[in-house]
Write a protein that holds these residues in place. Sequence first.
Motif, PDB file in Angstrom:
ATOM      1  N   GLY A  31       0.800  -1.213   0.000  1.00  0.00           N
ATOM      2  CA  GLY A  31       0.000   0.000   0.000  1.00  0.00           C
ATOM      3  C   GLY A  31       0.835   1.267   0.000  1.00  0.00           C
ATOM      4  N   LEU A  32       2.002   1.215  -0.620  1.00  0.00           N
ATOM      5  CA  LEU A  32       2.898   2.371  -0.659  1.00  0.00           C
ATOM      6  C   LEU A  32       2.617   3.222  -1.881  1.00  0.00           C
ATOM      7  CD1 LEU A  32       6.262   0.614   0.273  1.00  0.00           C
ATOM      8  CD2 LEU A  32       4.800   1.982   1.776  1.00  0.00           C
ATOM      9  N   LYS A  33       2.759   4.527  -1.696  1.00  0.00           N
ATOM     10  CA  LYS A  33       2.605   5.439  -2.831  1.00  0.00           C
ATOM     11  C   LYS A  33       3.704   6.499  -2.764  1.00  0.00           C
ATOM     12  CE  LYS A  33      -0.926   8.221  -0.498  1.00  0.00           C
ATOM     13  NZ  LYS A  33      -0.635   7.726   0.816  1.00  0.00           N
ATOM     14  N   GLU A  34       3.876   7.206  -3.847  1.00  0.00           N
ATOM     15  CA  GLU A  34       4.909   8.232  -3.923  1.00  0.00           C
ATOM     16  C   GLU A  34       4.760   9.215  -2.769  1.00  0.00           C
ATOM     17  OE1 GLU A  34       6.374  11.787  -6.920  1.00  0.00           O
ATOM     18  OE2 GLU A  34       5.279  10.089  -7.736  1.00  0.00           O
ATOM     19  N   GLY A  35       5.855   9.512  -2.113  1.00  0.00           N
ATOM     20  CA  GLY A  35       5.849  10.450  -0.995  1.00  0.00           C
ATOM     21  C   GLY A  35       5.723   9.795   0.366  1.00  0.00           C
ATOM     22  N   ASP A  36       5.375   8.499   0.416  1.00  0.00           N
ATOM     23  CA  ASP A  36       5.279   7.807   1.707  1.00  0.00           C
ATOM     24  C   ASP A  36       6.650   7.783   2.366  1.00  0.00           C
ATOM     25  OD1 ASP A  36       2.596   7.312   1.442  1.00  0.00           O
ATOM     26  OD2 ASP A  36       2.809   5.175   0.982  1.00  0.00           O
ATOM     27  N   ARG A  37       6.651   7.903   3.672  1.00  0.00           N
ATOM     28  CA  ARG A  37       7.903   7.877   4.427  1.00  0.00           C
ATOM     29  C   ARG A  37       8.253   6.441   4.777  1.00  0.00           C
ATOM     30  NH1 ARG A  37       9.031  13.284   6.670  1.00  0.00           N
ATOM     31  NH2 ARG A  37      10.674  12.173   7.735  1.00  0.00           N
ATOM     32  N   LEU A  38       9.536   6.123   4.701  1.00  0.00           N
ATOM     33  CA  LEU A  38      10.036   4.787   5.007  1.00  0.00           C
ATOM     34  C   LEU A  38      11.207   4.909   5.973  1.00  0.00           C
ATOM     35  CD1 LEU A  38      10.115   3.445   1.353  1.00  0.00           C
ATOM     36  CD2 LEU A  38       8.364   2.979   3.053  1.00  0.00           C
ATOM     37  N   LEU A  39      11.362   3.918   6.837  1.00  0.00           N
ATOM     38  CA  LEU A  39      12.488   3.858   7.757  1.00  0.00           C
ATOM     39  C   LEU A  39      13.442   2.787   7.255  1.00  0.00           C
ATOM     40  CD1 LEU A  39      13.846   4.570  10.511  1.00  0.00           C
ATOM     41  CD2 LEU A  39      12.553   2.650  11.462  1.00  0.00           C
ATOM     42  N   LEU A  40      14.690   3.148   7.034  1.00  0.00           N
ATOM     43  CA  LEU A  40      15.710   2.198   6.589  1.00  0.00           C
ATOM     44  C   LEU A  40      16.636   1.933   7.761  1.00  0.00           C
ATOM     45  CD1 LEU A  40      17.430   1.874   3.293  1.00  0.00           C
ATOM     46  CD2 LEU A  40      18.901   2.110   5.275  1.00  0.00           C
ATOM     47  N   ARG A  41      16.797   0.667   8.103  1.00  0.00           N
ATOM     48  CA  ARG A  41      17.699   0.265   9.189  1.00  0.00           C
ATOM     49  C   ARG A  41      18.803  -0.600   8.594  1.00  0.00           C
ATOM     50  NH1 ARG A  41      13.502  -2.195  13.615  1.00  0.00           N
ATOM     51  NH2 ARG A  41      12.435  -0.273  14.122  1.00  0.00           N
ATOM     52  N   VAL A  42      20.015  -0.370   9.036  1.00  0.00           N
ATOM     53  CA  VAL A  42      21.137  -1.221   8.654  1.00  0.00           C
ATOM     54  C   VAL A  42      21.502  -2.035   9.887  1.00  0.00           C
ATOM     55  CG1 VAL A  42      23.496  -1.303   7.799  1.00  0.00           C
ATOM     56  CG2 VAL A  42      21.954   0.496   7.005  1.00  0.00           C
ATOM     57  N   ARG A  43      21.398  -3.336   9.761  1.00  0.00           N
ATOM     58  CA  ARG A  43      21.700  -4.226  10.881  1.00  0.00           C
ATOM     59  C   ARG A  43      23.200  -4.442  10.996  1.00  0.00           C
ATOM     60  NH1 ARG A  43      17.243  -8.972   9.903  1.00  0.00           N
ATOM     61  NH2 ARG A  43      15.413  -7.646   9.970  1.00  0.00           N
ATOM     62  N   GLU A  44      23.614  -4.951  12.136  1.00  0.00           N
ATOM     63  CA  GLU A  44      25.039  -5.213  12.368  1.00  0.00           C
ATOM     64  C   GLU A  44      25.616  -6.185  11.346  1.00  0.00           C
ATOM     65  OE1 GLU A  44      26.065  -6.298  16.360  1.00  0.00           O
ATOM     66  OE2 GLU A  44      24.828  -4.707  17.204  1.00  0.00           O
ATOM     67  N   ASP A  45      24.781  -7.124  10.855  1.00  0.00           N
ATOM     68  CA  ASP A  45      25.263  -8.117   9.900  1.00  0.00           C
ATOM     69  C   ASP A  45      25.286  -7.588   8.463  1.00  0.00           C
ATOM     70  OD1 ASP A  45      22.580  -8.074   9.240  1.00  0.00           O
ATOM     71  OD2 ASP A  45      22.232 -10.207   9.617  1.00  0.00           O
ATOM     72  N   GLY A  46      24.930  -6.303   8.284  1.00  0.00           N
ATOM     73  CA  GLY A  46      24.943  -5.697   6.960  1.00  0.00           C
ATOM     74  C   GLY A  46      23.622  -5.795   6.219  1.00  0.00           C
ATOM     75  N   ALA A  47      22.649  -6.506   6.787  1.00  0.00           N
ATOM     76  CA  ALA A  47      21.329  -6.610   6.162  1.00  0.00           C
ATOM     77  C   ALA A  47      20.609  -5.270   6.292  1.00  0.00           C
ATOM     78  CB  ALA A  47      20.508  -7.715   6.814  1.00  0.00           C
ATOM     79  N   ILE A  48      19.748  -4.988   5.328  1.00  0.00           N
ATOM     80  CA  ILE A  48      18.956  -3.762   5.337  1.00  0.00           C
ATOM     81  C   ILE A  48      17.504  -4.123   5.584  1.00  0.00           C
ATOM     82  CG2 ILE A  48      18.108  -1.852   3.932  1.00  0.00           C
ATOM     83  CD1 ILE A  48      20.761  -1.903   2.445  1.00  0.00           C
ATOM     84  N   GLU A  49      16.872  -3.367   6.456  1.00  0.00           N
ATOM     85  CA  GLU A  49      15.453  -3.546   6.747  1.00  0.00           C
ATOM     86  C   GLU A  49      14.763  -2.239   6.377  1.00  0.00           C
ATOM     87  OE1 GLU A  49      12.727  -5.095  10.452  1.00  0.00           O
ATOM     88  OE2 GLU A  49      14.580  -4.049  10.915  1.00  0.00           O
ATOM     89  N   LEU A  50      13.690  -2.336   5.609  1.00  0.00           N
ATOM     90  CA  LEU A  50      12.945  -1.164   5.165  1.00  0.00           C
ATOM     91  C   LEU A  50      11.519  -1.281   5.687  1.00  0.00           C
ATOM     92  CD1 LEU A  50      13.310   1.365   3.394  1.00  0.00           C
ATOM     93  CD2 LEU A  50      12.507   0.014   1.467  1.00  0.00           C
TER      94      LEU A  50
END
Length: 90
Positions: A31-50
């Motif tokens: 349900g994402l649309k242009e302009g929606d805010r997202l949180l990007l996390r970088v884990r210690e193991d290098g994985a990215i969580e959005l």
Amino acid sequence: MGHLTFQAQYLTHLGAKGRIVLPAEVRKVLGLKEGDRLLLRVREDGAIELLSAREVARRAKGMFAHVAPGQSLADELLTERREEAGQEGE
């Protein structure tokens, strides 16, 4: 809202200015649309969580559910803000 399996994988690329394109299917299901805010996390193991802002709010609400069981703290805050705004206009 739709449902993606945990193992859903999509190949994307890093574009100009570090931009990443989320596939249309992912945007639709989440349900994402242009302009929606997202949180990007970088884990210690290098994985990215959005996470969508909506998901961050949902998780935060769950974390604090024990503080005021059966009450919506967000609803209470909105009510207080509306009352304050009404008093300022008088």
